[in-house]
Design a protein around this motif. Structure first.
Motif, PDB file in Angstrom:
ATOM      1  N   CYS A 170      15.194   4.822   1.530  1.00  0.00           N
ATOM      2  CA  CYS A 170      16.022   5.156   0.200  1.00  0.00           C
ATOM      3  C   CYS A 170      17.312   4.334  -0.113  1.00  0.00           C
ATOM      4  O   CYS A 170      18.721   4.973  -1.357  1.00  0.00           O
ATOM      5  CB  CYS A 170      17.000   6.241   0.999  1.00  0.00           C
ATOM      6  N   ASP A 171      17.183   3.151   0.107  1.00  0.00           N
ATOM      7  CA  ASP A 171      18.022   2.529  -0.715  1.00  0.00           C
ATOM      8  C   ASP A 171      18.139   2.696  -2.519  1.00  0.00           C
ATOM      9  O   ASP A 171      17.015   3.799  -3.116  1.00  0.00           O
ATOM     10  CB  ASP A 171      17.875   0.624  -0.808  1.00  0.00           C
ATOM     11  N   SER A 172      19.045   2.467  -3.539  1.00  0.00           N
ATOM     12  CA  SER A 172      19.214   2.434  -4.838  1.00  0.00           C
ATOM     13  C   SER A 172      18.137   2.657  -5.629  1.00  0.00           C
ATOM     14  O   SER A 172      17.668   3.333  -6.401  1.00  0.00           O
ATOM     15  CB  SER A 172      20.573   2.451  -5.347  1.00  0.00           C
ATOM     16  N   ASP A 173      17.432   1.749  -5.147  1.00  0.00           N
ATOM     17  CA  ASP A 173      16.203   1.124  -5.957  1.00  0.00           C
ATOM     18  C   ASP A 173      14.946   2.331  -5.648  1.00  0.00           C
ATOM     19  O   ASP A 173      13.623   1.426  -6.123  1.00  0.00           O
ATOM     20  CB  ASP A 173      15.741   0.050  -6.110  1.00  0.00           C
ATOM     21  N   LYS A 174      14.539   2.760  -4.590  1.00  0.00           N
ATOM     22  CA  LYS A 174      13.812   3.113  -4.034  1.00  0.00           C
ATOM     23  C   LYS A 174      12.784   4.845  -3.848  1.00  0.00           C
ATOM     24  O   LYS A 174      13.799   5.169  -4.920  1.00  0.00           O
ATOM     25  CB  LYS A 174      13.682   3.100  -2.324  1.00  0.00           C
ATOM     26  N   ALA A 175      12.548   5.249  -3.802  1.00  0.00           N
ATOM     27  CA  ALA A 175      11.764   6.319  -4.116  1.00  0.00           C
ATOM     28  C   ALA A 175      12.118   8.171  -3.496  1.00  0.00           C
ATOM     29  O   ALA A 175      12.544   8.622  -3.969  1.00  0.00           O
ATOM     30  CB  ALA A 175       9.904   6.255  -3.917  1.00  0.00           C
ATOM     31  N   CYS A 176      11.760   7.220  -2.228  1.00  0.00           N
ATOM     32  CA  CYS A 176      12.959   8.085  -1.378  1.00  0.00           C
ATOM     33  C   CYS A 176      12.543   9.651  -1.279  1.00  0.00           C
ATOM     34  O   CYS A 176      13.344  10.622  -1.535  1.00  0.00           O
ATOM     35  CB  CYS A 176      14.804   8.797  -1.742  1.00  0.00           C
ATOM     36  N   VAL A 177      11.251   9.826  -1.051  1.00  0.00           N
ATOM     37  CA  VAL A 177      10.620  10.594  -1.561  1.00  0.00           C
ATOM     38  C   VAL A 177      11.105  12.166  -0.361  1.00  0.00           C
ATOM     39  O   VAL A 177      10.325  13.175  -0.711  1.00  0.00           O
ATOM     40  CB  VAL A 177       8.663  10.299  -1.224  1.00  0.00           C
ATOM     41  N   PHE A 178      11.042  11.882   0.190  1.00  0.00           N
ATOM     42  CA  PHE A 178      11.432  12.773   1.706  1.00  0.00           C
ATOM     43  C   PHE A 178      13.032  13.123   2.159  1.00  0.00           C
ATOM     44  O   PHE A 178      13.744  13.778   3.184  1.00  0.00           O
ATOM     45  CB  PHE A 178      11.425  12.821   3.440  1.00  0.00           C
ATOM     46  N   GLY A 179      14.227  12.667   1.083  1.00  0.00           N
ATOM     47  CA  GLY A 179      15.593  12.793   0.981  1.00  0.00           C
ATOM     48  C   GLY A 179      16.042  11.942   1.837  1.00  0.00           C
ATOM     49  O   GLY A 179      15.360  10.857   2.961  1.00  0.00           O
ATOM     50  N   MET A 210       2.471  13.947   6.200  1.00  0.00           N
ATOM     51  CA  MET A 210       2.946  14.807   5.411  1.00  0.00           C
ATOM     52  C   MET A 210       2.294  14.680   4.031  1.00  0.00           C
ATOM     53  O   MET A 210       1.585  15.010   3.325  1.00  0.00           O
ATOM     54  CB  MET A 210       3.997  15.186   5.692  1.00  0.00           C
ATOM     55  N   TRP A 211       2.458  13.550   4.089  1.00  0.00           N
ATOM     56  CA  TRP A 211       1.993  12.704   2.141  1.00  0.00           C
ATOM     57  C   TRP A 211       0.836  13.099   2.024  1.00  0.00           C
ATOM     58  O   TRP A 211       0.412  13.416   1.419  1.00  0.00           O
ATOM     59  CB  TRP A 211       2.950  11.894   1.945  1.00  0.00           C
ATOM     60  N   ARG A 212      -0.038  12.420   3.378  1.00  0.00           N
ATOM     61  CA  ARG A 212      -1.413  12.449   3.143  1.00  0.00           C
ATOM     62  C   ARG A 212      -2.277  13.076   2.775  1.00  0.00           C
ATOM     63  O   ARG A 212      -3.204  13.648   2.282  1.00  0.00           O
ATOM     64  CB  ARG A 212      -2.191  11.496   4.260  1.00  0.00           C
ATOM     65  N   SER A 213      -1.519  14.331   3.654  1.00  0.00           N
ATOM     66  CA  SER A 213      -1.927  15.980   4.441  1.00  0.00           C
ATOM     67  C   SER A 213      -1.685  17.281   3.096  1.00  0.00           C
ATOM     68  O   SER A 213      -2.609  17.626   3.113  1.00  0.00           O
ATOM     69  CB  SER A 213      -1.771  15.768   5.353  1.00  0.00           C
ATOM     70  N   GLY A 214      -0.764  16.844   2.047  1.00  0.00           N
ATOM     71  CA  GLY A 214      -0.651  17.675   0.777  1.00  0.00           C
ATOM     72  C   GLY A 214       0.828  17.189   0.283  1.00  0.00           C
ATOM     73  O   GLY A 214       1.362  18.063  -0.789  1.00  0.00           O
ATOM     74  N   ALA A 215       2.074  16.206   0.746  1.00  0.00           N
ATOM     75  CA  ALA A 215       3.042  16.718   0.751  1.00  0.00           C
ATOM     76  C   ALA A 215       3.787  16.487  -0.498  1.00  0.00           C
ATOM     77  O   ALA A 215       4.358  16.244  -1.527  1.00  0.00           O
ATOM     78  CB  ALA A 215       4.119  16.478   1.800  1.00  0.00           C
ATOM     79  N   ALA A 216       2.319  14.849  -0.951  1.00  0.00           N
ATOM     80  CA  ALA A 216       2.224  13.969  -2.052  1.00  0.00           C
ATOM     81  C   ALA A 216       2.766  15.003  -3.117  1.00  0.00           C
ATOM     82  O   ALA A 216       3.278  14.492  -4.404  1.00  0.00           O
ATOM     83  CB  ALA A 216       1.410  13.044  -2.311  1.00  0.00           C
ATOM     84  N   THR A 217       2.162  17.018  -3.489  1.00  0.00           N
ATOM     85  CA  THR A 217       1.583  17.279  -4.384  1.00  0.00           C
ATOM     86  C   THR A 217       3.049  18.194  -4.602  1.00  0.00           C
ATOM     87  O   THR A 217       2.902  19.077  -5.137  1.00  0.00           O
ATOM     88  CB  THR A 217       0.889  18.292  -4.657  1.00  0.00           C
ATOM     89  N   TRP A 218       4.157  17.896  -3.307  1.00  0.00           N
ATOM     90  CA  TRP A 218       5.381  19.214  -3.577  1.00  0.00           C
ATOM     91  C   TRP A 218       6.180  19.032  -3.824  1.00  0.00           C
ATOM     92  O   TRP A 218       7.160  17.489  -4.917  1.00  0.00           O
ATOM     93  CB  TRP A 218       5.830  19.215  -1.722  1.00  0.00           C
ATOM     94  N   PRO A 219       7.091  19.772  -4.467  1.00  0.00           N
ATOM     95  CA  PRO A 219       8.652  19.312  -5.250  1.00  0.00           C
ATOM     96  C   PRO A 219       9.542  19.043  -4.366  1.00  0.00           C
ATOM     97  O   PRO A 219       8.842  18.837  -2.821  1.00  0.00           O
ATOM     98  CB  PRO A 219       8.887  20.681  -5.372  1.00  0.00           C
ATOM     99  N   GLN A 220      10.663  17.984  -4.103  1.00  0.00           N
ATOM    100  CA  GLN A 220      11.471  17.328  -3.717  1.00  0.00           C
ATOM    101  C   GLN A 220      12.325  18.069  -2.668  1.00  0.00           C
ATOM    102  O   GLN A 220      12.668  18.153  -1.731  1.00  0.00           O
ATOM    103  CB  GLN A 220      11.900  16.433  -4.462  1.00  0.00           C
ATOM    104  N   GLU A 221      11.863  18.997  -2.793  1.00  0.00           N
ATOM    105  CA  GLU A 221      13.044  20.231  -2.218  1.00  0.00           C
ATOM    106  C   GLU A 221      12.483  20.203  -0.590  1.00  0.00           C
ATOM    107  O   GLU A 221      12.819  21.225   0.117  1.00  0.00           O
ATOM    108  CB  GLU A 221      13.579  21.412  -3.258  1.00  0.00           C
ATOM    109  N   ARG A 222      11.186  20.832  -1.536  1.00  0.00           N
ATOM    110  CA  ARG A 222      10.449  21.912  -0.377  1.00  0.00           C
ATOM    111  C   ARG A 222       9.687  20.286   0.963  1.00  0.00           C
ATOM    112  O   ARG A 222       9.897  20.302   1.835  1.00  0.00           O
ATOM    113  CB  ARG A 222       9.163  21.868  -0.555  1.00  0.00           C
ATOM    114  N   ARG A 223       9.711  18.954   0.417  1.00  0.00           N
ATOM    115  CA  ARG A 223      10.140  17.872   1.496  1.00  0.00           C
ATOM    116  C   ARG A 223      11.204  17.530   1.999  1.00  0.00           C
ATOM    117  O   ARG A 223      11.461  17.111   3.461  1.00  0.00           O
ATOM    118  CB  ARG A 223       9.536  16.348   0.430  1.00  0.00           C
ATOM    119  N   VAL A 224      12.504  18.035   1.370  1.00  0.00           N
ATOM    120  CA  VAL A 224      13.220  17.514   2.390  1.00  0.00           C
ATOM    121  C   VAL A 224      13.610  18.754   3.228  1.00  0.00           C
ATOM    122  O   VAL A 224      13.730  18.322   4.320  1.00  0.00           O
ATOM    123  CB  VAL A 224      14.784  17.975   1.770  1.00  0.00           C
ATOM    124  N   ALA A 225      13.136  19.347   2.918  1.00  0.00           N
ATOM    125  CA  ALA A 225      13.018  20.900   3.909  1.00  0.00           C
ATOM    126  C   ALA A 225      11.985  20.384   4.598  1.00  0.00           C
ATOM    127  O   ALA A 225      12.622  20.608   6.161  1.00  0.00           O
ATOM    128  CB  ALA A 225      12.526  21.928   3.333  1.00  0.00           C
TER     129      ALA A 225
END
Length: 224
Positions: free
Chosen positions: A61-70, A135-150
């Protein structure tokens, strides 16, 4: 907004009591974990699929990273008590917090993964039972960010354990890694299936077989 509401419902501090005192607890599971019979039924209903690719998965989650789960251990309900602190307070006994703060500075963990006792908070880590990469490999890659944070902050998927053992697990699935304490296999399988079912995630064939095997141990009385 509905996912923000879900976060609050899943992660409120008051919903998870502290672990009881006593010897090492090999059967402790987070509130909301499926019982063995329901876990077996839920596992059979999960979609079967080969693991997806990790393309796009960046946990940093550094400033230039994707931080896909918040941000890790996000304070989801804004009460000043982040998820790490909530899990430590839930899973440890004799908890002492930093003066005027939520952070746990001391306590004792009966580590379910090793059936050993840990008295130093610095040696304790919080495990995502279903790893975020999985989680990412099994479905979370297609989720909106807020669902991944949850999902990343869902207390049903978070367990305080030995830091050394947690690092050895890394992002491994049950066909690749199980807790060294064989007596926790049933509980681990139940937690894992609970989370996969709650988020509609798929399982790979080898992963399902390992979970089925773990759940068979639920019928074996613990050694005394």
């Amino acid at each position: 907004m509905r996912w923000l509401l879900l976060i609050v419902l899943l992660t409120g501090c008051s919903a998870f009591p502290l672990a009881s005192s006593g010897g090492p607890q090999v059967d402790r599971v987070p509130a909301g974990t499926l019982d063995a019979a329901t876990a077996r039924t839920s596992l059979a209903a999960l979609p079967l699929s080969a693991p997806g690719r990790l393309d796009g998965y960046v946990r940093d989650c550094d400033s230039d990273k994707a931080c896909v789960f918040g941000q890790p251990w996000f304070d989801t309900d804004g009460d000043g008590c982040d998820q790490r602190s909530q899990v430590l307070a839930r899973d440890l006994t004799a908890v002492e917090r930093k003066p005027g703060r939520c952070s746990v500075q001391s306590g004792t963990l009966d580590d379910p993964y090793t059936a050993s006792q840990i008295n130093s908070v610095s040696k304790i880590q919080i495990d995502h039972v279903v790893p975020l990469a999985e989680m990412w490999r099994s479905g979370a890659a297609t989720w909106p960010q807020e669902r991944r944070v949850a999902a990343a902050n869902d207390l049903r998927n978070l367990v305080a354990v030995s830091g050394k053992v947690n690092q050895s697990k890394s992002d491994k699935t049950p066909d690749e890694w199980m807790p060294p304490n064989a007596g926790y296999a049933c509980s681990y399988g139940r937690i894992y299936v609970t989370v996969k079912a709650a988020y509609g995630l798929s399982v790979a064939p080898a992963e399902r077989s390992a979970l089925e095997q773990a759940l068979t141990t639920c019928d074996t009385p613990p050694a005394t």
